[in-house]
Design an enzyme around this catalytic site. Sequence first.
Site, PDB file in Angstrom:
ATOM      1  N   THR A  17       0.867  -1.174   0.000  1.00  0.00           N
ATOM      2  CA  THR A  17       0.000   0.000   0.000  1.00  0.00           C
ATOM      3  C   THR A  17       0.905   1.225   0.000  1.00  0.00           C
ATOM      4  OG1 THR A  17      -0.223  -0.338   2.401  1.00  0.00           O
ATOM      5  CG2 THR A  17      -2.069  -0.990   1.019  1.00  0.00           C
ATOM      6  N   THR A  33      -1.967  -3.292   7.735  1.00  0.00           N
ATOM      7  CA  THR A  33      -1.948  -4.717   7.428  1.00  0.00           C
ATOM      8  C   THR A  33      -0.555  -5.250   7.173  1.00  0.00           C
ATOM      9  OG1 THR A  33      -4.089  -4.472   6.379  1.00  0.00           O
ATOM     10  CG2 THR A  33      -2.873  -6.470   5.886  1.00  0.00           C
ATOM     11  N   GLU A  90       6.639   2.891   9.725  1.00  0.00           N
ATOM     12  CA  GLU A  90       6.360   4.287   9.445  1.00  0.00           C
ATOM     13  C   GLU A  90       7.336   5.233  10.138  1.00  0.00           C
ATOM     14  OE1 GLU A  90       1.694   4.390   8.783  1.00  0.00           O
ATOM     15  OE2 GLU A  90       2.363   3.907  10.779  1.00  0.00           O
ATOM     16  N   THR A 150      -9.779  16.413   7.010  1.00  0.00           N
ATOM     17  CA  THR A 150     -11.180  15.972   6.994  1.00  0.00           C
ATOM     18  C   THR A 150     -12.018  16.948   6.197  1.00  0.00           C
ATOM     19  OG1 THR A 150     -11.365  17.072   9.109  1.00  0.00           O
ATOM     20  CG2 THR A 150     -11.120  14.704   9.120  1.00  0.00           C
TER      21      THR A 150
END
EC number: 2.3.1.35
Lengths: 446, 446
Positions: free
Chosen positions: A154, A191, A277, A446
């Site tokens: 990803t 994941t 990360e 957002t």
Amino acid sequence: MSQWREIEGGVTAPRGYKAAGITAGLKPSGLPDLALIVSDVEAIAAGVFTTSQVRAACVDYCRQRLQAKSSARAILCNAGQANASTGSQGWLDTLESAMLLGQALNIPSESVLIASTGVIGCRIRMDALKAGIPKLVAAASATGSDDAAQAIVTTDLVTKSVALETTMGDRPVRIGGIAKGSGMIHPNMATMLAFVTCDAAVSPSLWQQMLSRAADKSFNQITVDGDTSTNDTLIALANGQSRTPAITEMGAEAEKLEAMLTEVCQRLAKAVARDGEGATCLIEVQVSGATDEESARKVARTIAGSSLVKSAIFGRDPNWGRIAAAAGRAGVPFEQENLQIKLGNFELMQNGEPLPFDRAGASAYLKQTAEDSSLPKEAVATNMSNDFSVVEAGISLPFDRANAPQQRIDNPVIIAVSLGNGSGFGKAWGCDLSYDYVKINAEYTT
Amino acid sequence: MSQWREIEGGVTAPRGYKAAGITAGLKPSGLPDLALIVSDVEAIAAGVFTTSQVRAACVDYCRQRLQAKSSARAILCNAGQANASTGSQGWLDTLESAMLLGQALNIPSESVLIASTGVIGCRIRMDALKAGIPKLVAAASATGSDDAAQAIVTTDLVTKSVALETTMGDRPVRIGGIAKGSGMIHPNMATMLAFVTCDAAVSPSLWQQMLSRAADKSFNQITVDGDTSTNDTLIALANGQSRTPAITEMGAEAEKLEAMLTEVCQRLAKAVARDGEGATCLIEVQVSGATDEESARKVARTIAGSSLVKSAIFGRDPNWGRIAAAAGRAGVPFEQENLQIKLGNFELMQNGEPLPFDRAGASAYLKQTAEDSSLPKEAVATNMSNDFSVVEAGISLPFDRANAPQQRIDNPVIIAVSLGNGSGFGKAWGCDLSYDYVKINAEYTT
């Protein structure tokens, strides 16, 4: 010592496997997002899955399939949507994915295993998947491992791939693997997927036992942030195409195979940890002197997962007090008077008391180790820019992941801890905690 | 509902207690660093301590003392050196500290309890402590709680203090408390200390049971970074000076006392969580529908401790997928089809599936809640500058901690999760994960 040699080819290095990876339009980014691994013949299949109570449909599906029969022909993996927390419709989508691939390969859908990664709460884009499957099957080749490795990631910085070869009798036996990691850049992405292929012949129960033990010494010993995913999946196929005698019980050959399987899993697991990360280095924690292996592994995992230890390593700070404190809270009994701690070659603590040591030298060791394994800056920049929102903002990705250099996993920061006089030994791997971890996981408009 | 009222006075609010805090020269910063709480009469004493295998000498000392007799007169707390990982000399220093205070107060040293906080691996500066004790004893007063609260902190932004009063029969009964938190700015500092005083008369075993249960619902339910300290200590004294009838078994009066004790512990615990390193807000996780209380508390703790959830809250991101994933990996069985998640008044997930919701509104709720409880900027700036290295660099501290406003703990970000139809309910508290957490814990010039 070296019972095996490294070879090229990833999951298609063992005989009798093809793989493919294509862009089906599942990811908004337009990057490859659909992967296939297929064995020429029905292969013995073993699996290890997330222990979370909140599981993706594909995890429940694979568990049920492997309980019903311990073999499979193909693994289909879609990246972009995790298909977790999607209810009964998510379950139907998984069943349909297996059916579609079964039809395209002309095999029973019961021989198809499914893995998904991406955003929790999002259904798979079934139209794109449906249209992609014929192209995917057509693309499958005996050199397709890298394409598959590309298509399962990803927001990883680099792909993760390994293949090893050994000899049994006069014949070569190979194990290959690809994995995707904890590049949880897009909120909700979390994941770990790994797919392992092998051409040895091995009985189903023994293969599952070997895989479970290998997972306990590899994937279950890495931590980026302690957040177990809803989709974690490790599947290993063994198709017997090496034409070596079937291994049906433990013994010299079985131990050799298990050792190589464990090594493949550990190399993939370390690559995932290194690509955590915001990480700037790989950390290996070695714990010895415990009463048993499980205790040693538990203490190693606790140290590798400590936010304080991880922050200290990022700050290149040889901060042994935090290592001692993390060991102490791991839930494993030991006498603190026996505690020893080493960082690289620097002895920091002995008999539970601090030693005088070259602080500047130890700090330089941390700096140098991190620099030795650093990626080019453009890779890090890409990792920092949310794959999804970059595309949504109409900006193309600047970093050519396919041609990125592999990260080095052979030179981690080494923390060695001894708890006493027991024979229990274990390792765990993690990465440091940097500003970028917080940035990656907090930034979301957002 | 309100069985008690808030009063002034901290640990000196209950009758028959004095307290003091002075600068003895233990901390390099020149800030107050030696605290005393003393009861006019021998008080019933209960304690809860770190479960770490690596423990400071004072922790082992207090455990032994309370096993030998469940009462005490005084608590001495030094800040600056943790006296953990200091071997047999550390043990002797603790014994000498108790002896010195006992002599100064003219009480047996067996009636003195000791707590330490500061750098792991550093011995207490015994010369400074020795010289400080007579001044400390001289300074003890019935209004000394704030001074003691000042002297136990290391790098907390604010002091933590509370006192509550209720009535039993016609007489007032009071419980007061002070705490220090997880301002682990200096590498190796990681201590949570809390001292509670009470003027009720209660039997030793009952008081210990009440304290253990209160700790399970308060201090054991907060997390800043999951790193348990070597020095964590909670001590509660009950001296009977309220002249109320002795409580020797559970019943209406005992329940009333335990509820007030729990409330005192929860208020202190929330204040510690809110003051977590780099935190911008307090997070309260409420879990209902579990099979029992312990399961509910475990899930709540896991969510409050999730780095991904904490990062999302810092990013003001109503990221329910991470909350679901954290609930799922808590090790508590539940059916994911029953999972419900609320953030403030926003319903995000029901029956294990996402709900459409006002994402901008939910994000605004997070922003507003954090702003409502924010500290002045200069406080944060001080927290960011390592107390120790600031002083070493010859810079004086710009922030007047003594006159700082109290952080608000009455308006946390609320995450409410329901697991099913069980009656188990539990809460946990944490804080968000910000850049500053990493900065605080990584910055250290070797």
